[in-house]
Design a protein around this motif. Structure first.
Motif, PDB file in Angstrom:
ATOM      1  N   THR A 234       0.833  -1.204   0.000  1.00  0.00           N
ATOM      2  CA  THR A 234       0.000   0.000   0.000  1.00  0.00           C
ATOM      3  C   THR A 234       0.866   1.251   0.000  1.00  0.00           C
ATOM      4  O   THR A 234       0.615   2.201  -0.758  1.00  0.00           O
ATOM      5  CB  THR A 234      -0.934   0.007   1.222  1.00  0.00           C
ATOM      6  OG1 THR A 234      -1.811  -1.116   1.148  1.00  0.00           O
ATOM      7  CG2 THR A 234      -1.763   1.282   1.267  1.00  0.00           C
ATOM      8  N   LEU A 235       1.904   1.267   0.828  1.00  0.00           N
ATOM      9  CA  LEU A 235       2.793   2.415   0.892  1.00  0.00           C
ATOM     10  C   LEU A 235       3.484   2.652  -0.444  1.00  0.00           C
ATOM     11  O   LEU A 235       3.552   3.790  -0.938  1.00  0.00           O
ATOM     12  CB  LEU A 235       3.841   2.211   1.991  1.00  0.00           C
ATOM     13  CG  LEU A 235       4.884   3.322   2.148  1.00  0.00           C
ATOM     14  CD1 LEU A 235       4.221   4.672   2.387  1.00  0.00           C
ATOM     15  CD2 LEU A 235       5.842   2.985   3.283  1.00  0.00           C
ATOM     16  N   ILE A 236       3.972   1.592  -1.069  1.00  0.00           N
ATOM     17  CA  ILE A 236       4.648   1.730  -2.360  1.00  0.00           C
ATOM     18  C   ILE A 236       3.675   2.223  -3.428  1.00  0.00           C
ATOM     19  O   ILE A 236       4.013   3.082  -4.248  1.00  0.00           O
ATOM     20  CB  ILE A 236       5.290   0.400  -2.776  1.00  0.00           C
ATOM     21  CG1 ILE A 236       6.486   0.105  -1.870  1.00  0.00           C
ATOM     22  CG2 ILE A 236       5.732   0.434  -4.238  1.00  0.00           C
ATOM     23  CD1 ILE A 236       7.135  -1.229  -2.142  1.00  0.00           C
ATOM     24  N   ARG A 237       2.451   1.716  -3.418  1.00  0.00           N
ATOM     25  CA  ARG A 237       1.456   2.149  -4.410  1.00  0.00           C
ATOM     26  C   ARG A 237       1.151   3.639  -4.269  1.00  0.00           C
ATOM     27  O   ARG A 237       0.963   4.343  -5.269  1.00  0.00           O
ATOM     28  CB  ARG A 237       0.180   1.330  -4.259  1.00  0.00           C
ATOM     29  CG  ARG A 237       0.291  -0.096  -4.798  1.00  0.00           C
ATOM     30  CD  ARG A 237      -0.959  -0.885  -4.498  1.00  0.00           C
ATOM     31  NE  ARG A 237      -0.887  -2.247  -5.021  1.00  0.00           N
ATOM     32  CZ  ARG A 237      -1.750  -3.210  -4.724  1.00  0.00           C
ATOM     33  NH1 ARG A 237      -2.763  -2.948  -3.901  1.00  0.00           N
ATOM     34  NH2 ARG A 237      -1.611  -4.414  -5.233  1.00  0.00           N
ATOM     35  N   ILE A 238       1.102   4.109  -3.043  1.00  0.00           N
ATOM     36  CA  ILE A 238       0.866   5.540  -2.831  1.00  0.00           C
ATOM     37  C   ILE A 238       2.041   6.349  -3.352  1.00  0.00           C
ATOM     38  O   ILE A 238       1.871   7.351  -4.052  1.00  0.00           O
ATOM     39  CB  ILE A 238       0.615   5.829  -1.338  1.00  0.00           C
ATOM     40  CG1 ILE A 238      -0.737   5.246  -0.915  1.00  0.00           C
ATOM     41  CG2 ILE A 238       0.648   7.337  -1.063  1.00  0.00           C
ATOM     42  CD1 ILE A 238      -1.011   5.336   0.576  1.00  0.00           C
TER      43      ILE A 238
ATOM     44  N   LEU B 131      -3.102 -15.291   6.553  1.00  0.00           N
ATOM     45  CA  LEU B 131      -4.052 -14.369   5.951  1.00  0.00           C
ATOM     46  C   LEU B 131      -3.561 -13.926   4.577  1.00  0.00           C
ATOM     47  O   LEU B 131      -2.365 -13.802   4.353  1.00  0.00           O
ATOM     48  CB  LEU B 131      -4.219 -13.134   6.833  1.00  0.00           C
ATOM     49  CG  LEU B 131      -4.864 -13.390   8.198  1.00  0.00           C
ATOM     50  CD1 LEU B 131      -4.865 -12.125   9.020  1.00  0.00           C
ATOM     51  CD2 LEU B 131      -6.275 -13.927   8.049  1.00  0.00           C
ATOM     52  N   PRO B 132      -4.474 -13.656   3.623  1.00  0.00           N
ATOM     53  CA  PRO B 132      -4.055 -13.169   2.307  1.00  0.00           C
ATOM     54  C   PRO B 132      -3.474 -11.777   2.407  1.00  0.00           C
ATOM     55  O   PRO B 132      -3.805 -11.020   3.310  1.00  0.00           O
ATOM     56  CB  PRO B 132      -5.366 -13.164   1.500  1.00  0.00           C
ATOM     57  CG  PRO B 132      -6.438 -13.003   2.527  1.00  0.00           C
ATOM     58  CD  PRO B 132      -5.947 -13.739   3.740  1.00  0.00           C
ATOM     59  N   ASP B 133      -2.597 -11.445   1.443  1.00  0.00           N
ATOM     60  CA  ASP B 133      -2.023 -10.116   1.397  1.00  0.00           C
ATOM     61  C   ASP B 133      -3.017  -9.177   0.704  1.00  0.00           C
ATOM     62  O   ASP B 133      -3.160  -9.205  -0.516  1.00  0.00           O
ATOM     63  CB  ASP B 133      -0.696 -10.144   0.610  1.00  0.00           C
ATOM     64  CG  ASP B 133       0.017  -8.810   0.636  1.00  0.00           C
ATOM     65  OD1 ASP B 133      -0.537  -7.873   1.247  1.00  0.00           O
ATOM     66  OD2 ASP B 133       1.095  -8.707   0.044  1.00  0.00           O
ATOM     67  N   ILE B 134      -3.718  -8.377   1.495  1.00  0.00           N
ATOM     68  CA  ILE B 134      -4.734  -7.488   0.934  1.00  0.00           C
ATOM     69  C   ILE B 134      -4.297  -6.057   0.997  1.00  0.00           C
ATOM     70  O   ILE B 134      -5.090  -5.131   0.818  1.00  0.00           O
ATOM     71  CB  ILE B 134      -6.086  -7.662   1.663  1.00  0.00           C
ATOM     72  CG1 ILE B 134      -5.899  -7.489   3.186  1.00  0.00           C
ATOM     73  CG2 ILE B 134      -6.697  -8.996   1.350  1.00  0.00           C
ATOM     74  CD1 ILE B 134      -7.180  -7.588   3.977  1.00  0.00           C
ATOM     75  N   SER B 135      -2.990  -5.825   1.250  1.00  0.00           N
ATOM     76  CA  SER B 135      -2.503  -4.448   1.305  1.00  0.00           C
ATOM     77  C   SER B 135      -1.994  -4.019  -0.038  1.00  0.00           C
ATOM     78  O   SER B 135      -1.474  -2.956  -0.185  1.00  0.00           O
ATOM     79  CB  SER B 135      -1.393  -4.343   2.332  1.00  0.00           C
ATOM     80  OG  SER B 135      -0.277  -5.087   1.962  1.00  0.00           O
TER      81      SER B 135
END
Length: 340
Positions: A58-62, A336-340
């Motif tokens: 998520t951080l990289i996508r931002i 848990l799946p990676d949903i970030s």
């Protein structure tokens, strides 16, 4: 934001709405990033460590302008990733391990040339870069082969070469050596260090599951877990935080669960167990406050009738820091799946 930083993140927060059709918790929110702040300086390799679902992606996508933050601010070379999207994209590049590079019907050389054209780089400037990067990744003899005819390892090396083709100010490397053989991974790490040393006005943000890779490459490391920044410092300073503690690695025969009394033993900070069903052994990582506590734990294991096969004291590593902060190893299998 601080002057001179090439990556600046302040109080970043990202919240996702959970799909009503996907989960029973309809209408609930998932906090992928929670008040994250960090800075990366030019000439630096900055490591981002965390398990699947921690918020790294998520951080990289931002930062790559692919996702807007819910709150907070992020900037690349002083440009806001939301307000200055087009200008930011000219400055960055990203390589993700296992990602397909370009079009299969194009040759290795044609694919790299395509990406230089997408960045608007004239061929007279791009040509020596393409030739150089093909040599760096050992594909100069395969440059005329269609990409879909290359092996998976060769395609991954080509993808790695693509990341450097525009001489980015900021390069995001997401698990760049995953799936590579030992020799290729060593070459990749060597080139990363050399490239940064030659481009002191640029920076690399690296994510990896390999702790030794982070220790070898990174000037600073941020540990992120459950969307929150747990620690951020040089590898040496992070390891100092557990230097006063003793870390044991024990190999115990059998797959029986650890008794609660081991976890509650006074002076035992963390216990992380990994079961090997093939060898029928349990590998135990224990962080203790002192050598005396370590001895007590060993006596407890023997008293409980467990067969201790191997025992050694290890110097603190980033893995120990991660265990101390999160209570589990980064290499543990995530359920848990990676949903970030």
């Amino acid at each position: 934001m601080a002057a001179g930083s090439i990556i600046e993140v302040e109080n970043l927060r990202r919240v996702f709405r959970i799909d009503r059709m996907a989960r029973r918790e309809a209408g609930k929110e998932l906090i992928a990033l929670d008040d994250v702040s960090l800075r990366v300086q030019p000439g630096e390799i900055f490591g981002l460590l965390g398990p699947n679902g921690a918020g790294k992606t998520t951080l990289i996508r931002i930062l790559c302008t692919l996702l807007a933050p819910t709150a907070g601010r992020a900037a690349i070379d002083g440009l806001d990733v939301v307000k200055d999207t087009a200008r930011v994209r000219r400055l960055i590049n990203m390589v993700s391990g296992g990602e397909t590079c370009g079009y299969g019907i194009l040759t290795a050389r044609e694919n790299l040339r395509l990406f230089t054209e997408l960045y608007g780089i004239p061929w007279r400037v791009a040509r020596p870069r393409v030739e150089y990067m093909l040599k760096v990744v050992g594909l100069e003899k395969k440059q005329s082969v269609r990409t879909n005819k290359l092996s998976s390892g060769m395609r991954q090396r080509l993808n790695f070469a693509r990341g450097f083709i525009n001489h980015p100010r900021v390069l995001f490397l997401d698990e760049p050596t995953i799936g590579l053989d030992v020799h290729s991974a060593r070459q990749v790490r060597s080139f990363i260090k050399m490239w940064v040393s030659q481009h002191r006005d640029s920076a690399i943000l690296l994510t990896t599951h390999y702790m030794f890779e982070a220790e070898e490459l990174c000037d600073h490391v941020a540990i992120i877990d459950q969307g929150r920044l747990q620690a951020c410092d040089t590898p040496a300073e992070l390891k100092k935080s557990v230097q006063k503690q003793t870390t044991l690695e024990l190999t115990i025969y059998g797959l029986e669960p650890l008794p609660e009394s081991w976890h509650t033993l006074s002076g035992v900070i963390k216990l992380v167990a990994r079961q090997d069903h093939v060898s029928q052994m349990t590998h135990l990582n224990a962080v203790c406050t002192s050598p005396e506590v370590s001895g007590e734990l060993i006596r407890t294991v023997a008293t409980d009738g467990r067969r201790l096969l191997d025992l050694r004291t290890v110097q603190p590593t980033l893995e120990d820091v991660f265990i101390n902060l999160t209570g589990r190893s980064l290499t543990e299998v995530e359920m848990l799946p990676d949903i970030s």
